[in-house]
Design a protein around this motif. Structure first.
Motif, PDB file in Angstrom:
ATOM      1  N   VAL A  13     -29.585 -50.346  33.629  1.00 19.03           N
ATOM      2  CA  VAL A  13     -28.450 -50.105  34.524  1.00 19.03           C
ATOM      3  C   VAL A  13     -27.723 -48.869  34.015  1.00 19.03           C
ATOM      4  O   VAL A  13     -27.063 -48.912  32.971  1.00 19.03           O
TER       5      VAL A  13
ATOM      6  N   ALA B 102     -23.073 -48.749  33.828  1.00 18.87           N
ATOM      7  CA  ALA B 102     -22.643 -50.143  33.935  1.00 18.87           C
ATOM      8  C   ALA B 102     -21.148 -50.320  33.796  1.00 18.87           C
ATOM      9  O   ALA B 102     -20.614 -51.384  34.130  1.00 18.87           O
TER      10      ALA B 102
ATOM     11  N   GLY C  10     -21.191 -51.292  38.580  1.00 16.38           N
ATOM     12  CA  GLY C  10     -21.996 -51.595  37.413  1.00 16.38           C
ATOM     13  C   GLY C  10     -21.760 -52.975  36.848  1.00 16.38           C
ATOM     14  O   GLY C  10     -22.702 -53.647  36.395  1.00 16.38           O
TER      15      GLY C  10
ATOM     16  N   THR D 110     -24.878 -55.549  36.572  1.00 17.66           N
ATOM     17  CA  THR D 110     -25.253 -56.128  35.283  1.00 17.66           C
ATOM     18  C   THR D 110     -25.331 -57.648  35.371  1.00 17.66           C
ATOM     19  O   THR D 110     -26.300 -58.275  34.911  1.00 17.66           O
TER      20      THR D 110
ATOM     21  N   VAL E  96     -31.477 -57.002  30.554  1.00 18.88           N
ATOM     22  CA  VAL E  96     -30.620 -55.935  31.058  1.00 18.88           C
ATOM     23  C   VAL E  96     -30.197 -55.004  29.929  1.00 18.88           C
ATOM     24  O   VAL E  96     -29.544 -55.422  28.966  1.00 18.88           O
TER      25      VAL E  96
ATOM     26  N   ALA F  93     -27.982 -51.599  29.450  1.00 15.80           N
ATOM     27  CA  ALA F  93     -26.950 -50.917  30.224  1.00 15.80           C
ATOM     28  C   ALA F  93     -26.450 -49.688  29.482  1.00 15.80           C
ATOM     29  O   ALA F  93     -26.342 -49.701  28.249  1.00 15.80           O
TER      30      ALA F  93
ATOM     31  N   VAL G 234     -18.975 -54.611  29.215  1.00 11.79           N
ATOM     32  CA  VAL G 234     -20.349 -54.700  29.701  1.00 11.79           C
ATOM     33  C   VAL G 234     -21.108 -55.809  28.971  1.00 11.79           C
ATOM     34  O   VAL G 234     -21.906 -56.532  29.575  1.00 11.79           O
TER      35      VAL G 234
ATOM     36  N   GLN H 294     -20.256 -59.045  30.423  1.00 14.31           N
ATOM     37  CA  GLN H 294     -20.903 -59.249  31.717  1.00 14.31           C
ATOM     38  C   GLN H 294     -22.379 -59.589  31.580  1.00 14.31           C
ATOM     39  O   GLN H 294     -23.055 -59.801  32.588  1.00 14.31           O
TER      40      GLN H 294
ATOM     41  N   ALA I  31     -24.946 -57.954  29.501  1.00 16.99           N
ATOM     42  CA  ALA I  31     -25.969 -56.995  29.100  1.00 16.99           C
ATOM     43  C   ALA I  31     -26.593 -57.421  27.776  1.00 16.99           C
ATOM     44  O   ALA I  31     -25.894 -57.862  26.859  1.00 16.99           O
TER      45      ALA I  31
END
Length: 311
Positions: A151, A154, A159, A163, A173, A175, A185, A188, A190
């Motif tokens: 990603v 992110a 983003g 994610t 993932v 990012a 991030v 979320q 990653a």
């Protein structure tokens, strides 16, 4: 006639063209409901529209009220509008703008029930960014269990949703984000965060990815540098700069524009209420400060979603 406050433009230009002013309160037309706005949210594309960069394919009539995301309460139901009653909490994407105001008349067909587990102001961050992320991940990226996904970008509003949705789909993932966005991030979901300010992204990858989801504008050299990070047979989806791999790279590429889809938006709201999708609001600002929000975004100083509240 009752008036309301709104943020609108009378001409294209820099953020100074945004005026915070009183206008007549609208009445719902056929098939519309009047929404008492609890919040809208800022999308970087709106700054491009305000500056006139989109006028060739997205012309608007002046004066133009900003705001594509809306969350609020139904205040009045117009003739022919079905599915909602006064007092219902709703969210939606308004392709004609108008949500940067205390009230907006909106087609009932583009609205869905707001998630009940978050405030309406928070829910305003979901429609535009959430729909873009959903379609990038599920329709164009075909992200699935076992896929390795990069990603790029992110830390932005889209983003954060990309994610999370890629992780929910079972992907690994990776990012890219700046240091100030890294913690968010990781929250979320990653699996790895690459600091794109520290050097080439490829230098931090131990192997190529199956899918690249690009969410940021890129120079031609930077776009070309991302292509070798995708394995042959993989795919690239970009919501910003189109990326065109050479034919011998064996990589499929799509430049997408998100569409308004109430089924997708309802699914996103359900994920929020199931505590499977977080809405990351980095800041809330009053409607009178919308010009400042535009300036901050254009200087690269915003993160996540900024919610704008009429008050």
């Amino acid at each position: 006639m009752t008036t309301m406050k709104t943020a609108r433009i009378h001409e294209y230009g820099d953020a100074r063209v945004i005026r915070y002013e009183a206008v007549p309160r609208p009445r719902p037309g056929f098939g519309e409901v009047l929404v008492h706005v609890a919040g809208t949210s800022f999308n970087p594309t709106e700054a491009a529209l305000r500056a006139g960069m989109l006028r060739a394919f997205l012309p608007v009539d002046m004066p133009y009220t900003l705001g594509w995301d809306v969350a609020g309460t139904v205040a009045e139901v117009g003739a022919g509008a079905e599915g909602f009653a006064v007092g219902d909490r709703v969210i939606g994407r308004l392709d004609g703008g108008g949500a940067a105001a205390e009230y907006v008349s909106a087609p009932a067909a583009v609205l869905v029930a707001a998630p009940a587990s978050v405030s309406l102001a928070t829910a305003a961050a979901l429609p535009v960014a959430g729909l873009t992320a959903w379609q990038a991940v599920h329709e164009h990226g075909n992200v699935a269990t076992g896929r390795r996904v990069l990603v790029n970008g992110a830390g932005g509003g889209v983003g954060g949703f990309v994610t999370q949705l890629a992780g929910l789909a079972g992907a690994e993932v990776i990012a890219t984000a700046s240091p100030r966005s890294t913690e968010a991030v990781l929250r979320q979901g990653a699996d790895q965060v690459i600091d794109y300010t520290a050097g080439p992204v490829g230098a931090a990858l131990d192997e190529r990815v199956d899918i690249l989801l690009n969410l940021v504008p890129l120079s031609a050299p930077d776009a070309a540098a991302l292509v070798p990070l995708v394995r042959p047979g993989g795919r690239i989806v970009s919501i910003a700069t189109p990326i065109a791999p050479a034919a011998d790279a064996g990589v499929r590429a799509t430049h997408m524009v998100a569409r308004n889809d109430v089924a997708h938006l309802a699914a996103l709201a359900q994920l929020v209420d199931a505590a499977e999708l977080r809405i990351d609001v980095s800041e809330s600002r009053p409607l009178a400060d919308l010009a400042d929000v535009h300036r901050l975004s254009e200087s690269g100083r915003t993160r996540g979603k900024v919610v704008v509240i009429p008050c």
